[in-house]
Design a protein around this motif. Structure first.
Motif, PDB file in Angstrom:
ATOM      1  N   GLU A 177       0.839  -1.195   0.000  1.00 58.92           N
ATOM      2  CA  GLU A 177       0.000   0.000   0.000  1.00 58.92           C
ATOM      3  C   GLU A 177       0.876   1.247   0.000  1.00 58.92           C
ATOM      4  O   GLU A 177       1.959   1.264   0.580  1.00 58.92           O
ATOM      5  CB  GLU A 177      -0.921   0.006   1.221  1.00 58.92           C
ATOM      6  CG  GLU A 177      -1.957  -1.104   1.215  1.00 58.92           C
ATOM      7  CD  GLU A 177      -2.897  -1.011   2.393  1.00 58.92           C
ATOM      8  OE1 GLU A 177      -2.753  -0.049   3.185  1.00 58.92           O
ATOM      9  OE2 GLU A 177      -3.770  -1.877   2.525  1.00 58.92           O
ATOM     10  N   ASN A 234       1.043   5.757  -1.596  1.00 57.52           N
ATOM     11  CA  ASN A 234       0.457   6.843  -2.381  1.00 57.52           C
ATOM     12  C   ASN A 234       1.527   7.528  -3.235  1.00 57.52           C
ATOM     13  O   ASN A 234       1.472   8.720  -3.478  1.00 57.52           O
ATOM     14  CB  ASN A 234      -0.201   7.866  -1.433  1.00 57.52           C
ATOM     15  CG  ASN A 234      -1.101   8.829  -2.182  1.00 57.52           C
ATOM     16  OD1 ASN A 234      -1.748   8.455  -3.154  1.00 57.52           O
ATOM     17  ND2 ASN A 234      -1.125  10.085  -1.741  1.00 57.52           N
ATOM     18  N   HIS A 244       2.213   4.453  -7.601  1.00 61.79           N
ATOM     19  CA  HIS A 244       0.956   3.865  -7.133  1.00 61.79           C
ATOM     20  C   HIS A 244      -0.228   4.470  -7.883  1.00 61.79           C
ATOM     21  O   HIS A 244      -1.194   3.774  -8.196  1.00 61.79           O
ATOM     22  CB  HIS A 244       0.779   4.099  -5.632  1.00 61.79           C
ATOM     23  CG  HIS A 244       1.480   3.098  -4.771  1.00 61.79           C
ATOM     24  ND1 HIS A 244       2.734   3.294  -4.278  1.00 61.79           N
ATOM     25  CD2 HIS A 244       1.090   1.881  -4.316  1.00 61.79           C
ATOM     26  CE1 HIS A 244       3.101   2.259  -3.550  1.00 61.79           C
ATOM     27  NE2 HIS A 244       2.124   1.389  -3.561  1.00 61.79           N
ATOM     28  N   THR A 296       3.655  -1.858  -6.710  1.00 56.93           N
ATOM     29  CA  THR A 296       2.615  -0.833  -6.686  1.00 56.93           C
ATOM     30  C   THR A 296       1.349  -1.244  -7.432  1.00 56.93           C
ATOM     31  O   THR A 296       0.465  -0.410  -7.640  1.00 56.93           O
ATOM     32  CB  THR A 296       3.156   0.466  -7.317  1.00 56.93           C
ATOM     33  OG1 THR A 296       3.621   0.193  -8.657  1.00 56.93           O
ATOM     34  CG2 THR A 296       4.318   1.022  -6.507  1.00 56.93           C
TER      35      THR A 296
END
Length: 201
Positions: free
Chosen positions: A8, A10, A14, A109
Motif C-alpha cells: 500500500e 500513495n 501507485h 505498486t
C-alpha cells in the motif's frame, strides 16, 4: 499463504494506471536493450533503484525481494567479463539491474487482480483471431506474481530447517526439495482450477 508483492502507498507510481506502468516498463526495456553507453545505463539503474524505494518499501525488504534475481544478473555480468570485457560486463549489469528494479517497482505498486484485468483487456483482440485465450494468459501471469513470495518464503524455511539440523546450506540441497514442493503445489493448483471449471469458460 502470503499476500502478493504489492504494498500500500500513495507514491506517483501507485497512482499511475496499470496500463501506463506496463507501457513504461515495456518502453524502458526496449530502450535499455538498444543502449550500450554506461553514461546513460548507470544513471538509469540508479533512477530505477530510487523509483523502487520511492514506493515506500524498506531497504531491507527491497533487497530481500530482488537479491536472487540480482545475484543471477551478477553471474551473467561476470560471465561477460570473463569471455568479453569489463565494459561489456558493466553494460550487462547496469542494463539488467535497471530492468529488475523497475519491474520490482511496478509489481510493488500494482495488485494482482489489476494486473490480470489489464492483461485480459490488452490480449482480448488477439483472442478474436484465435491466437490465445486472454483469460488463461492473465490467470497464468496472476499465479506467477502471486506465488513468487511464497516460493521465496519456502526457500527460507528449507534453509532454516537445514541450519536447525546442523547441516550446511548448499544450493543443491535446498533447490531440490524446493522444486519438488513447488511442483506439488502446481499440481494442487491445477486440480483446483479444473475443479472450478476456469479453463472451460
Amino acid at each position: 499463504m502470503l499476500n502478493g508483492l504489492d504494498i500500500e502507498g500513495n507514491s506517483p507510481l501507485h497512482r499511475l494506471p496499470v496500463r501506463g506502468k506496463l507501457i513504461l516498463l515495456f518502453t524502458t526495456a526496449i530502450l535499455l536493450l538498444l543502449i550500450s553507453d554506461l553514461r546513460i545505463l548507470a544513471p538509469a539503474m540508479a533512477l530505477a533503484a530510487l523509483l523502487y524505494l520511492s514506493t515506500g518499501i524498506g531497504l531491507g525488504e527491497a533487497f530481500r525481494r530482488t537479491r536472487f534475481v540480482l545475484f543471477t544478473v551478477l553471474l551473467v555480468a561476470l560471465a561477460n567479463y570473463l569471455f568479453h570485457s569489463l565494459h561489456e560486463a558493466l553494460v550487462v549489469f547496469c542494463r539488467l539491474s535497471a530492468l529488475v528494479l523497475l519491474a520490482a517497482a511496478v509489481t510493488a505498486t500494482t495488485g494482482i487482480s489489476a494486473f490480470m484485468d489489464e492483461i485480459t483487456r490488452l490480449i482480448t483482440p488477439l483472442e478474436r483471431f484465435g491466437f490465445v485465450r486472454a483469460a488463461d494468459v492473465s490467470l497464468a501471469v496472476g499465479l506467477v506474481i502471486r506465488f513468487v513470495p511464497e516460493i521465496f518464503a519456502r526457500y527460507g524455511e528449507i534453509a532454516d530447517a537445514h541450519r536447525a539440523r546442523g547441516l550446511r546450506v548448499r544450493p543443491l540441497t535446498v533447490l531440490v526439495p524446493l522444486i519438488i514442493l513447488t511442483l506439488k503445489d502446481a499440481d494442487t493448483i491445477a486440480m483446483a482450477i479444473d475443479a472450478r471449471g476456469f479453463r472451460r469458460h
